[in-house]
Design an enzyme around this catalytic site. Structure first.
Site, short mmCIF file in Angstrom:
data_model
loop_
_atom_site.label_atom_id
_atom_site.label_comp_id
_atom_site.label_asym_id
_atom_site.label_seq_id
_atom_site.Cartn_x
_atom_site.Cartn_y
_atom_site.Cartn_z
N MET A 110 10.72 -6.31 4.66
CA MET A 110 10.87 -6.95 5.97
C MET A 110 12.20 -7.69 6.13
O MET A 110 12.24 -8.76 6.75
CB MET A 110 9.68 -7.89 6.23
CG MET A 110 8.34 -7.19 6.21
SD MET A 110 8.24 -5.83 7.41
CE MET A 110 6.55 -5.32 7.20
N THR A 146 0.84 -1.21 0.00
CA THR A 146 0.00 0.00 0.00
C THR A 146 0.88 1.27 0.00
O THR A 146 0.48 2.28 -0.56
CB THR A 146 -0.98 0.04 1.20
OG1 THR A 146 -0.24 0.10 2.41
CG2 THR A 146 -1.90 -1.15 1.20
N ILE A 161 16.29 -7.06 7.32
CA ILE A 161 17.26 -6.09 7.85
C ILE A 161 18.49 -6.12 6.95
O ILE A 161 18.96 -7.19 6.55
CB ILE A 161 17.61 -6.42 9.32
CG1 ILE A 161 16.36 -6.14 10.17
CG2 ILE A 161 18.79 -5.58 9.81
CD1 ILE A 161 16.56 -6.15 11.67
N LEU A 162 18.94 -4.93 6.56
CA LEU A 162 20.09 -4.83 5.66
C LEU A 162 21.35 -4.57 6.48
O LEU A 162 21.33 -3.79 7.44
CB LEU A 162 19.85 -3.71 4.65
CG LEU A 162 18.66 -3.98 3.69
CD1 LEU A 162 18.21 -2.72 3.00
CD2 LEU A 162 19.03 -5.07 2.68
N HIS A 183 8.43 3.68 8.88
CA HIS A 183 8.22 2.83 10.06
C HIS A 183 6.91 3.26 10.74
O HIS A 183 6.68 4.46 10.93
CB HIS A 183 9.39 2.95 11.04
CG HIS A 183 9.23 2.06 12.22
ND1 HIS A 183 9.45 0.70 12.16
CD2 HIS A 183 8.81 2.32 13.48
CE1 HIS A 183 9.18 0.17 13.34
NE2 HIS A 183 8.78 1.13 14.16
C1 GAR Z 1 3.68 -0.62 6.75
O1 GAR Z 1 2.88 -0.32 7.86
C2 GAR Z 1 5.12 -0.22 7.04
O2 GAR Z 1 5.23 0.95 7.79
C3 GAR Z 1 5.59 -1.42 7.84
O3 GAR Z 1 5.01 -2.52 7.19
C4 GAR Z 1 3.79 -2.14 6.55
C5 GAR Z 1 3.86 -2.51 5.08
O4 GAR Z 1 2.63 -2.30 4.45
N1 GAR Z 1 7.02 -1.47 7.86
C6 GAR Z 1 7.71 -1.87 8.94
O5 GAR Z 1 7.18 -2.27 9.94
C7 GAR Z 1 9.21 -1.79 8.80
N2 GAR Z 1 9.84 -1.85 10.07
P1 GAR Z 1 2.52 -2.16 2.85
O6 GAR Z 1 3.20 -3.39 2.25
O7 GAR Z 1 1.04 -2.19 2.61
O8 GAR Z 1 3.17 -0.89 2.44
#
Ligand code: GAR
Length: 211
Positions: A93, A15, A95-96, A112
């Site tokens: 998802m 998204t 970690i680099l 984040h």
């Molecule tokens: C989002 O809420 C993003 O902020 C989070 O994962 C979701 C991905 O949603 N990211 C993390 O938690 C990174 N630490 P999306 O695939 O619909 O963009």
């Protein structure tokens, strides 16, 4: 007009990628162009979103690489081949390592789903972040866009936006509100800020050499 070339790294629904695509279409992002989407998962719906918008895609699945180094080197190879200037982690998802992030100082952005330094770092990702915020009982949460360095969620903050926690919120309901009210707004804004700054810096270098 010359544009900063953007790659978006994803793992799931995408998204935030969609928000970036929409922002490019509506002109909120005008200094950058999304040229490549890389997923570490073959079944990420984000890939479909990229294809629907004519954006090149690639999958680099960790399971196909024996080491973190070779996994990251494949990503770097794709970034170099596509002459990418800015990398956006949008729900990526993995970690680099410092070995990877140090190749792109202040050129990797991450979104984040909390107000850093709360509920961030190792283990805080996706829905877990909202579960932790609700368990703690905070009344305000939000989202952060920051540069990525060797410390998980530890790079310089670019933008943040606060979001209210409401009575009866579930992690899913809160996640959706944080996305709608914060992430989908500040990620495109931060992306434009960084892309514009890079174009301006390149312009200055050009005028320096032509005087
Ligand atoms: C989002 O809420 C993003 O902020 C989070 O994962 C979701 C991905 O949603 N990211 C993390 O938690 C990174 N630490 P999306 O695939 O619909 O963009």
């Amino acid at each position: 007009m010359l544009k900063t070339k953007i790659a978006v790294l994803v793992s799931g629904g995408g998204t935030n990628l969609q928000a970036l695509i929409d922002a490019e279409k509506s002109g909120i992002i005008k200094s950058g162009k999304i040229c490549l989407v890389i997923s570490n998962k073959y079944d990420a719906y984000a890939l479909e979103r990229a294809r629907n918008n004519g954006i090149a895609t690639a999958v680099v699945s960790k399971s196909e690489y024996t080491t973190q180094e070779s996994f990251e080197d494949k990503i770097s190879e794709l970034l170099t081949q596509n002459e990418i200037d800015v990398i956006v982690l949008a729900g990526f998802m993995c970690i680099l390592s410092a070995r990877f992030t140090s190749r792109y100082p202040e050129r990797i952005l991450n979104v984040h789903p909390s107000l850093i330094p709360s509920f961030c770092g190792k283990g805080f990702y996706g829905l877990h972040v909202h579960e932790a915020a609700l368990a703690y009982g905070v009344k305000v949460t939000g989202a952060t866009v920051h540069f990525v360095n060797e410390i998980p969620d530890g790079g310089r903050i670019i933008l943040q936006k606060a979001v209210e926690v409401l009575e009866g919120d579930t992690p899913e309901v809160l996640q959706r509100r944080v996305m709608e009210q914060a992430e989908w707004k500040i990620l495109p804004q931060a992306c434009e800020m960084v892309c514009r700054a890079l174009l301006e810096a390149a312009d200055k270098r050009l005028s320096y050499f032509s005087t």
